[in-house]
Structures are given as C-alpha cells and as structure tokens.
Motif scaffolding. Structure first.
Motif, short mmCIF file in Angstrom:
data_model
loop_
_atom_site.label_atom_id
_atom_site.label_comp_id
_atom_site.label_asym_id
_atom_site.label_seq_id
_atom_site.Cartn_x
_atom_site.Cartn_y
_atom_site.Cartn_z
N LEU A 123 2.00 9.49 -5.73
CA LEU A 123 2.42 10.85 -5.39
C LEU A 123 3.57 11.31 -6.28
N LYS A 124 4.48 10.41 -6.58
CA LYS A 124 5.60 10.75 -7.46
C LYS A 124 5.10 11.04 -8.87
N TYR A 125 4.13 10.26 -9.34
CA TYR A 125 3.59 10.44 -10.68
C TYR A 125 2.85 11.78 -10.78
N MET A 126 2.07 12.10 -9.76
CA MET A 126 1.32 13.36 -9.78
C MET A 126 2.24 14.57 -9.69
N GLY A 127 3.34 14.43 -8.95
CA GLY A 127 4.25 15.56 -8.80
C GLY A 127 5.20 15.74 -9.96
N ARG A 128 5.29 14.75 -10.84
CA ARG A 128 6.23 14.84 -11.95
C ARG A 128 5.76 15.81 -13.02
N ASP A 129 4.47 15.84 -13.28
CA ASP A 129 3.94 16.70 -14.34
C ASP A 129 2.56 17.18 -13.91
N TRP A 130 2.37 18.49 -13.82
CA TRP A 130 1.09 19.00 -13.34
C TRP A 130 -0.04 18.69 -14.31
N ARG A 131 0.29 18.45 -15.58
CA ARG A 131 -0.76 18.09 -16.54
C ARG A 131 -1.33 16.71 -16.22
N GLU A 132 -0.46 15.77 -15.87
CA GLU A 132 -0.94 14.45 -15.46
C GLU A 132 -1.70 14.55 -14.15
N SER A 133 -1.21 15.41 -13.27
CA SER A 133 -1.92 15.62 -12.00
C SER A 133 -3.31 16.20 -12.23
N ALA A 134 -3.43 17.08 -13.24
CA ALA A 134 -4.74 17.67 -13.54
C ALA A 134 -5.74 16.60 -13.95
N LYS A 135 -5.28 15.63 -14.73
CA LYS A 135 -6.18 14.54 -15.13
C LYS A 135 -6.66 13.76 -13.92
N ILE A 136 -5.72 13.46 -13.02
CA ILE A 136 -6.09 12.71 -11.82
C ILE A 136 -7.02 13.52 -10.94
N GLN A 137 -6.77 14.84 -10.83
CA GLN A 137 -7.65 15.69 -10.04
C GLN A 137 -9.08 15.68 -10.58
N LEU A 138 -9.21 15.76 -11.89
CA LEU A 138 -10.55 15.74 -12.49
C LEU A 138 -11.24 14.42 -12.21
N LEU A 139 -10.50 13.32 -12.28
CA LEU A 139 -11.09 12.01 -11.99
C LEU A 139 -11.49 11.90 -10.52
N LEU A 140 -10.67 12.43 -9.62
CA LEU A 140 -10.97 12.34 -8.19
C LEU A 140 -12.24 13.10 -7.83
N CYS A 141 -12.57 14.12 -8.59
CA CYS A 141 -13.81 14.86 -8.31
C CYS A 141 -15.06 14.03 -8.56
N PHE A 142 -14.92 12.95 -9.32
CA PHE A 142 -16.08 12.10 -9.63
C PHE A 142 -16.05 10.77 -8.88
N ILE A 143 -15.04 10.59 -8.03
CA ILE A 143 -14.91 9.34 -7.27
C ILE A 143 -15.37 9.60 -5.84
N PRO A 144 -16.30 8.77 -5.32
CA PRO A 144 -16.72 8.94 -3.92
C PRO A 144 -15.53 8.73 -2.97
N MET A 145 -15.17 9.76 -2.25
CA MET A 145 -14.06 9.71 -1.30
C MET A 145 -14.49 10.43 -0.03
N THR A 178 0.83 -1.20 0.00
CA THR A 178 0.00 0.00 0.00
C THR A 178 0.86 1.25 0.00
N ALA A 179 1.91 1.25 0.81
CA ALA A 179 2.81 2.40 0.84
C ALA A 179 3.52 2.59 -0.49
N GLN A 180 3.90 1.49 -1.13
CA GLN A 180 4.57 1.59 -2.42
C GLN A 180 3.63 2.19 -3.48
N ILE A 181 2.36 1.80 -3.43
CA ILE A 181 1.37 2.34 -4.37
C ILE A 181 1.21 3.85 -4.16
N TRP A 182 1.11 4.26 -2.88
CA TRP A 182 0.95 5.68 -2.59
C TRP A 182 2.18 6.47 -3.03
N LYS A 183 3.37 5.93 -2.77
CA LYS A 183 4.59 6.62 -3.17
C LYS A 183 4.66 6.79 -4.69
N SER A 184 4.26 5.75 -5.41
CA SER A 184 4.28 5.83 -6.88
C SER A 184 3.28 6.86 -7.38
#
Length: 207
Positions: A158-180, A150-156
């Motif tokens: 977070l690293k992926y989102m921090g590498r490129d803000w454009r990729e992070s933007a895609k994940i952010q848009l998806l998270l807005c539609f996921i029940p959390m 689980t920690a390895q998944i989270w580290k990967s």
C-alpha cells in the motif's frame, strides 16, 4: 522390459496417494465427514435437477428468455436497474459475469460493450469511494497494530502504490489480469493514497 519398473512405480505411487487420501478422510471428525458427504450429495442433486429441468422445460425457458430480451430492449428504465444491480454485486464481492453476458445478449456486441464499459466505470468508482471513505482508516489501523508477515507485506504494498501513481498504474494494469475475488482490486487501490482520476483512467485502460 525396461519400462516395467517405472510403470510399476507409478502404479505403486498412485496406490500410495489413494491410501493417503483415504487415511486423511478417515482422520476427519464425524462432523466434518458428515459435512463433506452432505456437500457431495447436494452437488449431485443440483446437477441432476439441472439436467431434468433443462430436458423438461428447456424450450419454454429459451422462448421466455427471447421474449424478455425484446421486452428489456424496449424499456428505458431497464438500464438503470441493470446499473444498480451490477454496482451492488461489485461492492459486495458478488459475481457479476452473468450481467455481462446478459447485456451482450440483449443489446448485441457493439452496444453491449459500450454499455458494459460505462457500467464498469460507474461500479468501479462507487467501489473505490466506498473503500476510500468507509474502510481506509479502519484497515490502516488494523495493519498498523498487526506485526505478522502478511500485514507487513500489505503495508509495504500500500505504501509503494501510494508513493507514485505511475507505479500504482503498473500494478493496477497487472491486477486486471490476475484472478481475484470480484471487486478486490478496486478496494485494494482505494486503501492507498492514489487519486481518484488516475485510478479511474488506468483501471478502465486495464479493463
């Protein structure tokens, strides 16, 4: 005649599932059974109490809400109190849906949406800053020291989102539609290296 056997099998399966449920309940410790029974009784009592209160005081409650609506619309400080309560709920993972419903009821659809979007921007900014400057280093230290999957998944992630803000933007848009849990997606982005302005812009687009 051909349908008799499947029906019988379904009936037998249902009986088996019921027996499994009863066996699982019987395998619980006395303390666990007592806790489940208390929760069930409490739920029934709360439902019954709600029905009784609604039947006896429903009209009075309705008129009180209408009076409060008119009063709050006339008070300029009511919006500041609303912003503070909403932001507090967002930071501490508390449900803030009642606030959204209330603001629409008090100010109407168009004004309510405008107020709510301003409120979401304020609360998401505060949540992001709290996560970035209070929890980021601590969470990174915990993840770095941990070696489970689980920690390895989270580290990967977070690293992926921090590498490129454009990729992070895609994940952010998806998270807005996921029940959390309330505010979880904001804290998640705050733990990355995504700058504040791109986060705010894409989050508001998603909302």
């Amino acid at each position: 005649g051909d349908d008799a056997e499947p029906v019988a099998q379904r009936g037998a399966g249902g009986g088996t599932e019921g027996a499994v449920g009863e066996r699982q309940f019987a395998e619980l410790s006395p303390e666990q059974r007592h806790r489940r029974t208390c929760v069930l009784i409490l739920g029934v009592l709360l439902a019954f109490t709600s029905v009784v209160i609604g039947a006896k005081f429903g009209n009075s409650i309705f008129h009180a809400i209408i009076d409060a609506k008119d009063y709050l619309r006339e008070q300029p400080l009511s919006l500041l109190v609303y912003f503070a309560c909403f932001t507090f709920a967002a930071v501490f993972f508390m449900p803030y849906s009642p606030f959204c419903i209330a603001i629409g009821f008090i100010f109407g659809l168009s004004i309510g949406i405008a107020i709510e979007m301003c409120n979401i921007l304020i609360s998401s900014s505060v949540t992001f800053l709290v996560g970035r400057y209070l929890f980021k280093e601590k969470v990174e230290a915990i993840l770095f020291e941990s070696s489970n999957k689980t920690a390895q998944i989270w580290k990967s992630l977070l690293k992926y989102m921090g590498r490129d803000w454009r990729e992070s933007a895609k994940i952010q848009l998806l998270l807005c539609f996921i029940p959390m849990p309330y505010g979880m997606n904001r804290y998640l982005v705050s733990l990355t290296n995504v700058p504040f302005l791109p986060y705010s812009g894409w989050f508001m687009i998603g909302m």
